[in-house]
Motif scaffolding. Structure first.
Motif, mmCIF file in Angstrom:
data_model
loop_
_atom_site.group_PDB
_atom_site.id
_atom_site.type_symbol
_atom_site.label_atom_id
_atom_site.label_comp_id
_atom_site.label_asym_id
_atom_site.label_seq_id
_atom_site.Cartn_x
_atom_site.Cartn_y
_atom_site.Cartn_z
ATOM 1 N N PRO A 126 6.844 1.797 2.092
ATOM 2 C CA PRO A 126 5.802 1.271 2.402
ATOM 3 C C PRO A 126 4.650 1.580 1.437
ATOM 4 O O PRO A 126 3.455 0.852 1.223
ATOM 5 N N ALA A 127 4.842 2.775 0.780
ATOM 6 C CA ALA A 127 3.838 3.353 -0.195
ATOM 7 C C ALA A 127 2.739 3.688 0.147
ATOM 8 O O ALA A 127 1.596 3.157 -0.135
ATOM 9 N N VAL A 128 2.414 4.154 1.532
ATOM 10 C CA VAL A 128 1.293 4.706 2.296
ATOM 11 C C VAL A 128 1.251 6.187 1.750
ATOM 12 O O VAL A 128 -0.014 6.616 1.658
ATOM 13 N N LEU A 165 11.799 -7.870 -2.657
ATOM 14 C CA LEU A 165 10.576 -7.745 -2.776
ATOM 15 C C LEU A 165 10.395 -6.015 -3.126
ATOM 16 O O LEU A 165 9.217 -5.641 -3.672
ATOM 17 N N ARG A 166 11.589 -5.346 -3.348
ATOM 18 C CA ARG A 166 11.596 -3.929 -3.607
ATOM 19 C C ARG A 166 10.596 -2.997 -2.805
ATOM 20 O O ARG A 166 10.200 -2.135 -3.326
ATOM 21 N N GLN A 196 9.381 11.306 1.311
ATOM 22 C CA GLN A 196 10.002 11.544 2.648
ATOM 23 C C GLN A 196 8.897 10.925 3.779
ATOM 24 O O GLN A 196 9.488 10.520 5.051
ATOM 25 N N PHE A 197 7.644 11.410 3.664
ATOM 26 C CA PHE A 197 6.841 11.058 4.660
ATOM 27 C C PHE A 197 6.787 9.597 4.715
ATOM 28 O O PHE A 197 6.455 8.728 5.621
ATOM 29 N N ASP A 198 6.766 8.942 3.392
ATOM 30 C CA ASP A 198 6.521 7.357 3.435
ATOM 31 C C ASP A 198 7.797 6.805 3.846
ATOM 32 O O ASP A 198 7.838 5.820 4.647
ATOM 33 N N GLN A 199 8.994 7.410 3.907
ATOM 34 C CA GLN A 199 10.202 6.957 4.186
ATOM 35 C C GLN A 199 10.271 6.967 5.827
ATOM 36 O O GLN A 199 10.352 6.123 6.418
ATOM 37 N N LYS A 239 3.416 -0.569 -6.243
ATOM 38 C CA LYS A 239 2.881 0.225 -5.165
ATOM 39 C C LYS A 239 1.781 -0.105 -4.300
ATOM 40 O O LYS A 239 1.921 0.106 -3.296
ATOM 41 N N SER A 240 0.773 -0.860 -5.164
ATOM 42 C CA SER A 240 -0.195 -1.686 -4.145
ATOM 43 C C SER A 240 0.220 -2.704 -3.586
ATOM 44 O O SER A 240 -0.352 -2.818 -2.334
ATOM 45 N N PHE A 241 1.238 -3.283 -3.744
ATOM 46 C CA PHE A 241 1.904 -4.510 -2.933
ATOM 47 C C PHE A 241 2.697 -4.088 -2.069
ATOM 48 O O PHE A 241 2.745 -4.822 -0.844
ATOM 49 N N ASN A 242 3.251 -2.912 -2.041
ATOM 50 C CA ASN A 242 4.561 -2.609 -1.032
ATOM 51 C C ASN A 242 4.085 -2.462 0.389
ATOM 52 O O ASN A 242 4.786 -3.001 1.264
ATOM 53 N N LYS A 243 2.638 -2.081 0.782
ATOM 54 C CA LYS A 243 2.278 -2.093 2.042
ATOM 55 C C LYS A 243 1.981 -3.497 2.768
ATOM 56 O O LYS A 243 2.176 -3.452 3.930
#
Length: 285
Positions: A66-68, A122-123, A73-76, A6-10
Motif C-alpha cells: 500500500p506504500a503507506v 497494478l503492482r 514490514q510495517f507496510d506489509q 509509490k504515490s499510486f499504490n494507496k
C-alpha cells in the motif's frame, strides 16, 4: 505519462476500503442485533489474523504494497490489516446478515479472485508461492464459518460467546501492539538483533498468551484480586521475554509497559460487560 508507482499504490486500497465500509454500514443497518453482529465481525477479523499469521508472517505467501509506511514490514502488515480486518471480514458480515446463498458466496469469492489479480497487475500486491485460485477456493469456507458463528451467537452458545470475548480482546491487543511498534515502544525478536520480521512472528504469539489468560481469568471473576493476578502474569511474561532476549530492552521496560497492561485489562473488563451483559445484569440485580 508513466505514473509514480509509490504515490499510486494507496489508491486501490482506499477504493476498496470505501466500498467495503459501505457494505458493512448497510449490514449494520439491516441487522436486528448489532451486539451479535459486532461480535461476529470481531471473530471474522480474528480468523483473518490467524490466517495471515501463517501465510504472510511465517511463510511469506504474498506481499501487500500500500506504500503507506517507508518500512516494508510495517507496510506489509498494514496491508494485511486492511485486507483481513476490513475487506474480507466486512464482506463476510454482509453475506451473513443478508443470508446470501452459495451461488452469491461463490460470486463474492470470484470478486476477490478478480481484485487479487487486478492488484497484481497494478503492482500494489505480489504473489510469492500463493495463488489467486487458493483465495477463490478458501473464501466460501470462510463465509460458511461466518454464517455458523452468527447462528451460534443468536442461540447464545456459551462456547461461542467465550471465544467471541477472547477474539475481541485479541484483535485489540494485536492492533495496539502494532501502533506501539510504529511509535518505537515495543519490539520483539531473537537474541541481540531484533528484525521487524522477527517482531511480527513473536508479537502475535505474545498477544495470544496474554489474551488467553486475561479472558479465562476475567470470565471467572472481575474483582480486584483477578485484576492483580492478570497484571502479575503480564509482568511475569515481560520479565521472561526480556530475559530470553525476545523483547528489546532491559528490566526498566517492565515499568514502561505497565500503562499498556492497565489499559488492556480495563478494556477487557469493558468487553466482558459488552459480551456478557445479560449475566452482568443478573449479578448486579
Amino acid at each position: 505519462m508513466r505514473r509514480n508507482q509509490k504515490s499510486f499504490n494507496k489508491y486501490p486500497y482506499i477504493v476498496l476500503l470505501v466500498i467495503h465500509t459501505i457494505m458493512l454500514l448497510i449490514a449494520f443497518s439491516k441487522t436486528g442485533n448489532r451486539r451479535n453482529t459486532l461480535m461476529l465481525l470481531s471473530s471474522n477479523i480474528a480468523l483473518g489474523y490467524y490466517f495471515e499469521y501463517f501465510v504472510v508472517n511465517l511463510f511469506r505467501g504474498y506481499v501487500y504494497k500500500p506504500a503507506v509506511f517507508k518500512n516494508k514490514q510495517f507496510d506489509q502488515i498494514f496491508g494485511a490489516i486492511l485486507s483481513q480486518a476490513m475487506f474480507v471480514p466486512f464482506t463476510a458480515v454482509f453475506i451473513t446478515i443478508f443470508q446470501l446463498n452459495w451461488k452469491l458466496k461463490w460470486l463474492f469469492s470470484f470478486y476477490f479472485f478478480f481484485i487479487e489479480n487486478l492488484f497484481v497487475h497494478l503492482r500494489v500486491y505480489t504473489h510469492n508461492w500463493w495463488r489467486s485460485t487458493y483465495t477463490f477456493l478458501l473464501l466460501p469456507f470462510y463465509f460458511w464459518i461466518s454464517d455458523k458463528w452468527y447462528q451460534k451467537l443468536q442461540k447464545g452458545s456459551p462456547l461461542i460467546l467465550f471465544f467471541s470475548f477472547y477474539n475481541i480482546i485479541l484483535i485489540t491487543c494485536v492492533n495496539l501492539l502494532f501502533f506501539r511498534a510504529i511509535r518505537g515502544n515495543v519490539r520483539f525478536g531473537y537474541g541481540k538483533h531484533h528484525t521487524w520480521r522477527e517482531h511480527f512472528i513473536i508479537g502475535p504469539l505474545y498477544s495470544i498468551v496474554l489474551t488467553i489468560l486475561t479472558a479465562w481469568k476475567m470470565k471467572r471473576n472481575t474483582d480486584f484480586k483477578t485484576w492483580r493476578e492478570i497484571l502479575w502474569f503480564r509482568v511475569a511474561c515481560d520479565f521472561l521475554f526480556i530475559k530470553l532476549k525476545w523483547m528489546k530492552g532491559n528490566l526498566s521496560k517492565i515499568v514502561l509497559n505497565l500503562p499498556y497492561h492497565f489499559l488492556m485489562i480495563t478494556i477487557s473488563a469493558m468487553i466482558l460487560k459488552f459480551v456478557y451483559r445479560e449475566e452482568v445484569k443478573i449479578k448486579t440485580d
